[in-house]
Design a protein around this motif. Sequence first.
Motif, PDB file in Angstrom:
ATOM      1  N   SER A 207       0.832  -1.216   0.000  1.00 22.48           N
ATOM      2  CA  SER A 207       0.000   0.000   0.000  1.00 22.48           C
ATOM      3  C   SER A 207       0.860   1.256   0.000  1.00 22.48           C
ATOM      4  CB  SER A 207      -0.939  -0.008   1.201  1.00 22.48           C
ATOM      5  OG  SER A 207      -0.205   0.161   2.411  1.00 22.48           O
ATOM      6  N   HIS A 211       1.339   3.662  -3.409  1.00 23.74           N
ATOM      7  CA  HIS A 211       1.079   5.103  -3.362  1.00 23.74           C
ATOM      8  C   HIS A 211       2.222   5.883  -4.004  1.00 23.74           C
ATOM      9  CE1 HIS A 211       0.005   9.030  -1.547  1.00 23.74           C
ATOM     10  NE2 HIS A 211       1.316   9.136  -1.373  1.00 23.74           N
ATOM     11  N   GLU A 272      -2.174  13.810  -3.487  1.00 26.10           N
ATOM     12  CA  GLU A 272      -1.956  12.739  -2.519  1.00 26.10           C
ATOM     13  C   GLU A 272      -3.175  11.813  -2.451  1.00 26.10           C
ATOM     14  OE1 GLU A 272       0.778  11.976  -0.930  1.00 26.10           O
ATOM     15  OE2 GLU A 272       1.877  13.658  -1.787  1.00 26.10           O
ATOM     16  N   ALA A 275      -3.100   9.698  -5.526  1.00 23.17           N
ATOM     17  CA  ALA A 275      -2.106   8.635  -5.415  1.00 23.17           C
ATOM     18  C   ALA A 275      -2.586   7.535  -4.471  1.00 23.17           C
ATOM     19  CB  ALA A 275      -0.773   9.209  -4.930  1.00 23.17           C
ATOM     20  N   ASP A 276      -3.346   7.892  -3.432  1.00 21.26           N
ATOM     21  CA  ASP A 276      -3.924   6.872  -2.548  1.00 21.26           C
ATOM     22  C   ASP A 276      -4.860   5.952  -3.330  1.00 21.26           C
ATOM     23  OD1 ASP A 276      -2.580   7.716  -0.304  1.00 21.26           O
ATOM     24  OD2 ASP A 276      -4.210   8.978   0.443  1.00 21.26           O
ATOM     25  N   GLY A 279      -2.829   3.890  -5.988  1.00 17.28           N
ATOM     26  CA  GLY A 279      -2.029   2.887  -5.298  1.00 17.28           C
ATOM     27  C   GLY A 279      -2.867   1.759  -4.727  1.00 17.28           C
ATOM     28  N   ARG A 324      -7.750  10.152   5.168  1.00 12.04           N
ATOM     29  CA  ARG A 324      -7.293   9.043   4.340  1.00 12.04           C
ATOM     30  C   ARG A 324      -7.980   7.735   4.742  1.00 12.04           C
ATOM     31  NH1 ARG A 324      -0.810  10.321   3.571  1.00 12.04           N
ATOM     32  NH2 ARG A 324      -1.011  10.646   1.324  1.00 12.04           N
TER      33      ARG A 324
END
Length: 369
Positions: A207, A211, A272, A275-276, A279, A324
Amino acid sequence: MLSRSILRSSLRALPRTIARSRPRIPFSRFFQQPKPLNSLRFASGGPRPPRIIHYRYNPEEIERAKPLISEEQIRNGFRHPGTKLLFLALGSGGIIFYVSNLETVPVSGRRRFNCYSEESVEAEGQMLYKMIMQDNRQAILPEWDPRTRMVERVMRKLIPASGLENVNWEVHVIDSGEANAFVIPGGKVFVYTGILPIAKNDDGLASILGHEIAHNLAQHAAENMSRVVFLLPLRWAFLFLDYSGYTGGLGRFFGDILMDLGIMRPASRKQESEADYIGLMMMAKSCYNPEEAVKVWQRMNRYQKAAGNSIPQWLSTHPSDETRIVQMTKWLPSAEEARTESECGVTLGYSEEFQAAMGSRGIWRDVFG
């Protein structure tokens, strides 16, 4: 008439000082460079000190001094028909340039502006790569170290799902207590050992690395560089207002704060989160358990609070850990579906049936580690 012998004898009788009153100067000395003034010695025996001229500034004269460009000249410049045509041409060119460089981010489908190529970004990344390698030369773990082998094992499964097989990947594990990992454009992977306890297992590490690989897949570095292209004219506008005296010299200060908190940091938080998501889908297609991503950010949240590193989200370049966790939980059904549809779906089905036959996941871990 005098004979020649008498004339020669009379000339020889003349004093030689008359002939030597002007010494001959060698021809080459005419082309020598003159010595600097302060190196010539005078009667005092030492070099002549340089002459220092002191200027006296009159504050009243400075206050009466006129600016290079007056306010009236600026207003007349804006009213000029040629200025309007210039702004129209610049605006039209900027719109055409912006639209022609719009593209879609893979996986997420977001539309964004990017005017930098992968080659130019990789060239910038090479300088950062050399600097990191130089600073951490003694701390990089060898290839046979179990922690390095763990990172390489996870990377080998993630790369096919990323579609970046043509990249020259390099894995470097740094022995440091810092909980960090990143991927420099060009496939240079850096993992600090301090983040491995937070990852805890291969799924958790997948994980984290997924990311970081997602940043390369989405070309976020190029997007950040492209964003500066449009922010520079805005900054020049604030500098012009400072120079003209409209903002009292504070235009650049407040302009930088506005661009940082209002544009750069929100854009970074969006990257971000993107990308989370990428990923998470990447690790799911690589047969890793996407539920571990939620657990990783739960452990990261406890680590950040224990270290006292938590700051308000609006001041950070990253979403908060709580945000997140909520987003990851919301994306889990899509990630589970992606894992089932991948090539490892059949293998996962047999694995779950075998685990059920063994009785529990605890027995599975005891047998296979």
